[in-house]
Scaffold this motif. Structure first.
Motif, PDB file in Angstrom:
ATOM      1  N   ASN A 230       0.855  -1.198   0.000  1.00 50.92           N
ATOM      2  CA  ASN A 230       0.000   0.000   0.000  1.00 50.92           C
ATOM      3  C   ASN A 230       0.881   1.235   0.000  1.00 50.92           C
ATOM      4  N   ALA A 231       0.251   2.410   0.021  1.00 49.83           N
ATOM      5  CA  ALA A 231       0.969   3.663  -0.250  1.00 49.83           C
ATOM      6  C   ALA A 231       1.569   4.330   0.988  1.00 49.83           C
ATOM      7  N   SER A 232       1.647   3.635   2.108  1.00 47.47           N
ATOM      8  CA  SER A 232       2.236   4.287   3.295  1.00 47.47           C
ATOM      9  C   SER A 232       3.709   4.595   3.038  1.00 47.47           C
TER      10      SER A 232
ATOM     11  N   PRO B 182       0.059  -2.325   7.816  1.00 49.38           N
ATOM     12  CA  PRO B 182       0.433  -3.684   7.387  1.00 49.38           C
ATOM     13  C   PRO B 182      -0.547  -4.187   6.326  1.00 49.38           C
ATOM     14  N   ALA B 183      -0.026  -4.932   5.357  1.00 47.55           N
ATOM     15  CA  ALA B 183      -0.912  -5.525   4.341  1.00 47.55           C
ATOM     16  C   ALA B 183      -1.882  -6.467   5.046  1.00 47.55           C
ATOM     17  N   ASP B 184      -3.159  -6.367   4.682  1.00 52.30           N
ATOM     18  CA  ASP B 184      -4.178  -7.191   5.340  1.00 52.30           C
ATOM     19  C   ASP B 184      -4.326  -8.557   4.694  1.00 52.30           C
ATOM     20  N   TYR B 185      -3.824  -8.683   3.462  1.00 56.74           N
ATOM     21  CA  TYR B 185      -3.955  -9.951   2.734  1.00 56.74           C
ATOM     22  C   TYR B 185      -2.615 -10.365   2.175  1.00 56.74           C
TER      23      TYR B 185
ATOM     24  N   ALA C 247      -4.524  14.701   4.511  1.00 56.19           N
ATOM     25  CA  ALA C 247      -4.549  13.682   5.565  1.00 56.19           C
ATOM     26  C   ALA C 247      -4.096  12.342   5.011  1.00 56.19           C
ATOM     27  N   GLY C 248      -3.350  11.618   5.827  1.00 60.07           N
ATOM     28  CA  GLY C 248      -3.091  10.213   5.517  1.00 60.07           C
ATOM     29  C   GLY C 248      -1.824   9.907   4.754  1.00 60.07           C
ATOM     30  N   PHE C 249      -1.950   9.050   3.752  1.00 59.72           N
ATOM     31  CA  PHE C 249      -0.818   8.428   3.069  1.00 59.72           C
ATOM     32  C   PHE C 249       0.024   9.418   2.266  1.00 59.72           C
TER      33      PHE C 249
HETATM   34  O1  PMT Z   1       3.121   6.391   6.249  1.00 57.37           O
HETATM   35  P1  PMT Z   1       2.421   7.685   5.826  1.00 57.37           P
HETATM   36  O2  PMT Z   1       2.475   7.884   4.333  1.00 57.37           O
HETATM   37  O3  PMT Z   1       2.906   8.870   6.606  1.00 57.37           O
HETATM   38  O4  PMT Z   1       0.866   7.518   6.157  1.00 57.37           O
HETATM   39  C1  PMT Z   1       0.443   7.392   7.493  1.00 57.37           C
HETATM   40  C2  PMT Z   1      -0.732   6.394   7.617  1.00 57.37           C
HETATM   41  C3  PMT Z   1      -1.931   6.917   6.832  1.00 57.37           C
HETATM   42  C4  PMT Z   1      -0.330   5.019   7.071  1.00 57.37           C
HETATM   43  C5  PMT Z   1      -1.051   6.271   9.154  1.00 57.37           C
HETATM   44  O5  PMT Z   1      -1.436   7.534   9.626  1.00 57.37           O
HETATM   45  C6  PMT Z   1      -2.186   5.273   9.399  1.00 57.37           C
HETATM   46  O6  PMT Z   1      -3.349   5.565   9.321  1.00 57.37           O
HETATM   47  N1  PMT Z   1      -1.786   4.015   9.723  1.00 57.37           N
HETATM   48  C7  PMT Z   1      -2.703   2.885   9.892  1.00 57.37           C
HETATM   49  C8  PMT Z   1      -3.105   2.350   8.547  1.00 57.37           C
HETATM   50  C9  PMT Z   1      -3.961   1.104   8.674  1.00 57.37           C
HETATM   51  O7  PMT Z   1      -3.500   0.004   8.428  1.00 57.37           O
HETATM   52  O8  PMT Z   1      -5.136   1.333   9.142  1.00 57.37           O
HETATM   53  P2  PMT Z   1      -6.264   0.196   9.417  1.00 57.37           P
HETATM   54  O9  PMT Z   1      -7.484   0.970   9.735  1.00 57.37           O
HETATM   55  O10 PMT Z   1      -6.309  -0.795   8.291  1.00 57.37           O
HETATM   56  O11 PMT Z   1      -5.723  -0.577  10.695  1.00 57.37           O
HETATM   57  C10 PMT Z   1      -6.128  -0.243  12.022  1.00 57.37           C
HETATM   58  C11 PMT Z   1      -4.986  -0.484  12.990  1.00 57.37           C
HETATM   59  O12 PMT Z   1      -4.660  -1.896  12.984  1.00 57.37           O
HETATM   60  C12 PMT Z   1      -3.702   0.263  12.658  1.00 57.37           C
HETATM   61  O13 PMT Z   1      -3.116   0.714  13.855  1.00 57.37           O
HETATM   62  C13 PMT Z   1      -2.825  -0.803  11.985  1.00 57.37           C
HETATM   63  O14 PMT Z   1      -1.441  -0.549  12.238  1.00 57.37           O
HETATM   64  C14 PMT Z   1      -3.280  -2.072  12.717  1.00 57.37           C
HETATM   65  N2  PMT Z   1      -3.181  -3.319  11.907  1.00 57.37           N
HETATM   66  C15 PMT Z   1      -3.611  -3.375  10.627  1.00 57.37           C
HETATM   67  C16 PMT Z   1      -3.478  -4.559   9.921  1.00 57.37           C
HETATM   68  C17 PMT Z   1      -2.920  -5.698  10.564  1.00 57.37           C
HETATM   69  N3  PMT Z   1      -2.770  -6.853   9.909  1.00 57.37           N
HETATM   70  N4  PMT Z   1      -2.551  -5.620  11.846  1.00 57.37           N
HETATM   71  C18 PMT Z   1      -2.693  -4.457  12.550  1.00 57.37           C
HETATM   72  O15 PMT Z   1      -2.354  -4.391  13.741  1.00 57.37           O
END
Ligand code: PMT
Length: 226
Positions: free
Chosen positions: A27-29, A96-99, A180-182
């Protein structure tokens, strides 16, 4: 004990899940928000460590704290579980990649005229594993913050992540908003805590946003009164 003197573990950046030797799901992080948190955290506690997925080397140059590079969501999980301990603070800013592809081909998959389908399986949820480890290993006085990257029903989804993942705080970024965000240098965050606080921050540089997050964590630790 407040933040000073505690071990602070920050995660940042994406992870990669390979399906052949040259291609992956990610993903674009960019890692910018994670680095901003680690920099700010290091100003408060020299016991800061930054666990990051593949991000630009330039961002990591001359960092005075421990940086641990990982590639997959599983690697990040292992590293986080290894680093957490009594009294530590974990801020899961990584995306983190979810898949992950079910099969990884040893050879580059050849281009074909037909569509191809890649079967994917869920990667482990790191925060849910942390919450299980917290109980199983009887970790005392841990503080866990997560992020929520949402585009719709933002508050509802963030609060459900706060509860489902048993977090102490969640930082909601509405990634559909400009600034905001990525990838960008700013963020627009709303912080929700387990104790019921809601703090809406204006658009801020990621450095300033990081400082606000750490201030809020400090306030939450003060409420614990031990
Ligand atoms: O890196 P940048 O370009 O500066 O961008 C920052 C950001 C947008 C990546 C950051 O601010 C952000 O939002 N990070 C979380 C992104 C994410 O995975 O969000 P989520 O809603 O899918 O996950 C919720 C939480 O679970 C997050 O804290 C994530 O770290 C965590 N997670 C996600 C997937 C996984 N397999 N395990 C986890 O613990």
């Amino acid at each position: 004990m407040l933040l000073k003197g505690r071990k602070i573990i920050i995660t940042g950046g994406p992870t990669r899940e390979w399906f052949d030797p040259v291609r992956y799901i990610s993903n674009a992080s960019s890692g910018k928000m994670g680095i901003a948190l680690a920099d700010e955290s290091n100003n408060i506690s020299k016991n800061t460590c930054f666990i990051h997925g593949p991000i630009s080397e330039d961002l990591l140059k001359n960092k005075p704290y421990r940086c641990i590079g990982v590639e997959t969501t599983n690697d990040m999980l292992e590293s986080v579980l290894y680093e957490i301990e009594d009294n530590s603070v974990l801020i899961m800013c990584a995306a983190p990649a979810d898949y992950s592809p079910v099969k990884k081909s040893d050879e580059k998959i050849k281009k074909q005229n037909e569509n191809i389908f890649i079967e994917m399986t869920r990667t482990p949820d790191i925060l849910k594993n942390v919450s299980a480890a917290r109980e199983f290993r009887k970790l005392n006085n841990l503080f866990v913050a997560g992020f929520a990257a949402e585009t719709s029903n933002t508050e509802e989804y963030a609060l459900s992540k706060l509860n489902e993942k048993k977090l102490d705080m969640i930082c909601l970024n509405d990634v559909s908003k400009e600034g905001a965000g990525f990838g960008c240098d700013t963020n627009i965050l709303t912080l929700f805590t387990r104790t019921g606080s809601k703090v809406e921050l204006p658009i801020l540089t990621k450095d300033k946003a990081a400082s606000e997050i750490l201030k809020q964590i400090e306030k939450e630790l003060l409420k614990r009164n031990y």
